[in-house]
Design a protein around this motif. Structure first.
Motif, PDB file in Angstrom:
ATOM      1  N   ASP A  71     -55.222 -11.896   4.793  1.00  0.00           N
ATOM      2  CA  ASP A  71     -53.942 -11.200   4.924  1.00  0.00           C
ATOM      3  C   ASP A  71     -53.310 -10.984   3.544  1.00  0.00           C
ATOM      4  O   ASP A  71     -52.796  -9.905   3.235  1.00  0.00           O
ATOM      5  CB  ASP A  71     -52.983 -11.996   5.795  1.00  0.00           C
ATOM      6  CG  ASP A  71     -53.364 -12.002   7.267  1.00  0.00           C
ATOM      7  OD1 ASP A  71     -54.160 -11.129   7.678  1.00  0.00           O
ATOM      8  OD2 ASP A  71     -52.862 -12.874   8.005  1.00  0.00           O
ATOM      9  N   ALA A  72     -53.349 -12.043   2.725  1.00  0.00           N
ATOM     10  CA  ALA A  72     -52.750 -11.963   1.392  1.00  0.00           C
ATOM     11  C   ALA A  72     -53.505 -10.970   0.521  1.00  0.00           C
ATOM     12  O   ALA A  72     -52.889 -10.195  -0.232  1.00  0.00           O
ATOM     13  CB  ALA A  72     -52.743 -13.345   0.737  1.00  0.00           C
ATOM     14  N   ILE A  73     -54.828 -10.958   0.598  1.00  0.00           N
ATOM     15  CA  ILE A  73     -55.629 -10.025  -0.195  1.00  0.00           C
ATOM     16  C   ILE A  73     -55.292  -8.586   0.169  1.00  0.00           C
ATOM     17  O   ILE A  73     -55.191  -7.708  -0.700  1.00  0.00           O
ATOM     18  CB  ILE A  73     -57.128 -10.321   0.003  1.00  0.00           C
ATOM     19  CG1 ILE A  73     -57.491 -11.639  -0.688  1.00  0.00           C
ATOM     20  CG2 ILE A  73     -57.989  -9.181  -0.545  1.00  0.00           C
ATOM     21  CD1 ILE A  73     -58.885 -12.137  -0.361  1.00  0.00           C
ATOM     22  N   GLY A 121     -57.818  -6.328  -4.668  1.00  0.00           N
ATOM     23  CA  GLY A 121     -58.389  -7.557  -4.136  1.00  0.00           C
ATOM     24  C   GLY A 121     -59.901  -7.562  -4.237  1.00  0.00           C
ATOM     25  O   GLY A 121     -60.559  -8.356  -3.582  1.00  0.00           O
ATOM     26  N   GLU A 122     -60.453  -6.692  -5.057  1.00  0.00           N
ATOM     27  CA  GLU A 122     -61.905  -6.497  -5.097  1.00  0.00           C
ATOM     28  C   GLU A 122     -62.674  -7.727  -5.570  1.00  0.00           C
ATOM     29  O   GLU A 122     -63.839  -7.916  -5.203  1.00  0.00           O
ATOM     30  CB  GLU A 122     -62.257  -5.301  -5.981  1.00  0.00           C
ATOM     31  CG  GLU A 122     -61.921  -5.478  -7.451  1.00  0.00           C
ATOM     32  CD  GLU A 122     -61.777  -4.145  -8.169  1.00  0.00           C
ATOM     33  OE1 GLU A 122     -62.554  -3.907  -9.106  1.00  0.00           O
ATOM     34  OE2 GLU A 122     -60.877  -3.358  -7.811  1.00  0.00           O
ATOM     35  N   TYR A 123     -62.039  -8.557  -6.404  1.00  0.00           N
ATOM     36  CA  TYR A 123     -62.689  -9.798  -6.848  1.00  0.00           C
ATOM     37  C   TYR A 123     -62.379 -10.940  -5.882  1.00  0.00           C
ATOM     38  O   TYR A 123     -63.250 -11.759  -5.561  1.00  0.00           O
ATOM     39  CB  TYR A 123     -62.235 -10.163  -8.258  1.00  0.00           C
ATOM     40  CG  TYR A 123     -62.500  -9.051  -9.240  1.00  0.00           C
ATOM     41  CD1 TYR A 123     -63.799  -8.731  -9.620  1.00  0.00           C
ATOM     42  CD2 TYR A 123     -61.450  -8.287  -9.770  1.00  0.00           C
ATOM     43  CE1 TYR A 123     -64.054  -7.692 -10.499  1.00  0.00           C
ATOM     44  CE2 TYR A 123     -61.695  -7.247 -10.646  1.00  0.00           C
ATOM     45  CZ  TYR A 123     -62.992  -6.942 -11.010  1.00  0.00           C
ATOM     46  OH  TYR A 123     -63.235  -5.911 -11.872  1.00  0.00           O
ATOM     47  N   ASN A 143     -55.086   2.464  -0.701  1.00  0.00           N
ATOM     48  CA  ASN A 143     -55.402   1.252  -1.458  1.00  0.00           C
ATOM     49  C   ASN A 143     -56.258   0.288  -0.639  1.00  0.00           C
ATOM     50  O   ASN A 143     -57.197  -0.320  -1.165  1.00  0.00           O
ATOM     51  CB  ASN A 143     -54.110   0.551  -1.886  1.00  0.00           C
ATOM     52  CG  ASN A 143     -53.326   1.349  -2.896  1.00  0.00           C
ATOM     53  OD1 ASN A 143     -53.839   1.746  -3.929  1.00  0.00           O
ATOM     54  ND2 ASN A 143     -52.059   1.606  -2.594  1.00  0.00           N
ATOM     55  N   VAL A 144     -55.936   0.156   0.628  1.00  0.00           N
ATOM     56  CA  VAL A 144     -56.689  -0.749   1.492  1.00  0.00           C
ATOM     57  C   VAL A 144     -58.070  -0.170   1.798  1.00  0.00           C
ATOM     58  O   VAL A 144     -59.076  -0.891   1.810  1.00  0.00           O
ATOM     59  CB  VAL A 144     -55.905  -1.046   2.782  1.00  0.00           C
ATOM     60  CG1 VAL A 144     -56.722  -1.921   3.725  1.00  0.00           C
ATOM     61  CG2 VAL A 144     -54.576  -1.725   2.448  1.00  0.00           C
ATOM     62  N   SER A 168     -64.350  -0.511   0.378  1.00  0.00           N
ATOM     63  CA  SER A 168     -65.552  -0.129  -0.360  1.00  0.00           C
ATOM     64  C   SER A 168     -65.773  -0.994  -1.588  1.00  0.00           C
ATOM     65  O   SER A 168     -66.853  -1.559  -1.791  1.00  0.00           O
ATOM     66  CB  SER A 168     -65.450   1.345  -0.786  1.00  0.00           C
ATOM     67  OG  SER A 168     -66.474   1.675  -1.704  1.00  0.00           O
ATOM     68  N   GLU A 169     -64.761  -1.133  -2.407  1.00  0.00           N
ATOM     69  CA  GLU A 169     -64.911  -1.812  -3.701  1.00  0.00           C
ATOM     70  C   GLU A 169     -65.234  -3.288  -3.522  1.00  0.00           C
ATOM     71  O   GLU A 169     -65.993  -3.870  -4.302  1.00  0.00           O
ATOM     72  CB  GLU A 169     -63.638  -1.637  -4.517  1.00  0.00           C
ATOM     73  CG  GLU A 169     -63.801  -1.898  -6.009  1.00  0.00           C
ATOM     74  CD  GLU A 169     -64.547  -0.797  -6.732  1.00  0.00           C
ATOM     75  OE1 GLU A 169     -64.753  -0.940  -7.951  1.00  0.00           O
ATOM     76  OE2 GLU A 169     -64.940   0.203  -6.094  1.00  0.00           O
TER      77      GLU A 169
END
Length: 373
Positions: A115-117, A126-128, A155-156, A161-162
């Motif tokens: 949820d936070a990511i 949040g990709e990392y 963004n989400v 994908s990322e």
């Protein structure tokens, strides 16, 4: 630290104060000055990721010990969602330690962390942070990623994908997807003609990652996407997603992108001037290109610099030059300047350097120059 460069220079005591002041509004007991002093003391000599970890560690010791109580405080400081075109490293770079906090300390609470990511990626990325959750909570994380791919937020969707790229730069490789990219392709399917450029760049980069380990899968996917989704957006994704295969001269990739007849094109003249250079000098690469066939061909023309390494061996680097159509029997002159300049990812060494002219991935001429460092 005046000589520091790049993004890492921003992660210092001032960054800690920026984050700390925001946290104190929601958590009045937060020790801003102590946080800033600790960060300033610990960062010298550290590179970007290690500096970010220092800031995340400082947050962990100053926020509530209960992770489930600490995370809502961090989420409360995130601010407004980024609009299309707003660069996360320009607007919200300081949130990198917040994402690292969730990456490092939240694995025992995956639902709350995911949820936070999602909230973090609306303002930063949040990709990392998502990657250890894919590794340790695979089913839960992939269910969430699939949901993100359908989000109204660009963004989400981009995170969907990322976050599952097998070879994301600066991140550990997700070997599960190196071995089998099919779960990733299922995530990418609804994004193959996304209206957001931000999302499309990620999808293309993801397809490019897949092409490095499973070229046949990437090529089959690209061909199917073009047939089933004949839109400019899909065409752009496929073109950029096959770029590594194109640079390698993969003939199927070139054919998918409409290139034809490379075997019929020759380069009767190639000249590189001057023949001897030092760092900072500019080369002029001048050549003629001729279609010897009796029909028109669409061709991609690249040049390849073979950079000499310290051990005397060379490593080729492909540079895109142009794409054009040559009529039957047509001969055309082309010219390209190339400056020999230092970059962070490349160091030059003295020696004889080769330059290839590559047409549809096929080397058609080679010349050389001497570099003195």
């Amino acid at each position: 630290m005046a000589s520091e460069y790049g993004l890492k220079r921003h992660f210092n005591g001032e960054a800690a104060r920026l984050i700390g002041d925001k946290i104190r509004a929601a958590h009045p007991d937060f020790d801003v000055e102590g946080y800033a002093a600790e960060v300033e003391e610990r960062i010298p000599g550290k590179e970007l990721k290690d500096r970010v970890l220092v800031l995340a560690e400082g947050l962990r010791t100053r926020l509530p010990a209960d992770y489930t109580a600490a995370v809502p405080i961090l989420v409360s400081i995130l601010g407004d969602e980024l609009a299309e075109g707003e660069g996360m490293f320009n607007t919200s770079w300081f949130l990198m330690p917040v994402a690292r906090f969730v990456e490092e300390y939240g694995l025992d609470h995956p639902e709350q962390s995911l949820d936070a990511i999602e909230e973090i990626t609306r303002r930063h990325t949040g990709e990392y942070a998502i990657r250890p959750y894919v590794e340790q909570h695979y089913a839960l994380a992939m269910e969430r990623v699939a949901r993100w791919a359908q989000s109204p937020s660009h963004n989400v969707r981009r995170l969907a994908s990322e976050g599952v790229r097998s070879r994301l730069p600066w991140a550990r490789t997700l070997t599960v997807f190196v071995k089998d990219p099919q779960p990733v392709l299922e995530i990418l399917e609804p994004l193959r003609s996304d209206p957001s450029e931000y999302v499309r760049k990620s999808v293309a980069n993801n397809l490019n990652d897949i092409s490095k380990d499973s070229p046949d899968v990437a090529l089959a996917t690209a061909l199917r996407w073009l047939e089933e989704s004949p839109t400019p957006e899909t065409n752009w994704i496929v073109k950029h997603g096959l770029r590594t295969l194109v640079k390698k001269g993969d003939q199927q990739a070139l054919a998918i992108l409409g290139a034809t007849g490379g075997e019929h094109v020759r380069v009767p003249r190639l000249q590189i001037t001057p023949g001897s250079v030092t760092i900072g000098d500019t080369l002029v690469i001048s050549f003629d290109i001729e279609n010897t066939d009796d029909r028109t061909h669409s061709i991609a023309v690249d040049y390849v610099m073979h950079h000499v390494r310290k051990n005397g061996r060379s490593i080729p680097k492909v540079f895109k030059l142009t794409a054009l159509e040559l009529r039957a029997g047509e001969r055309r002159s082309l010219e390209k300047t190339h400056t020999i300049k230092e970059v962070q990812t490349r160091r030059y060494y003295s020696g004889e350097h080769l330059v290839d002219i590559q047409v549809n991935g096929l080397v058609q001429a080679t010349e050389r120059f001497d570099l003195h460092t």
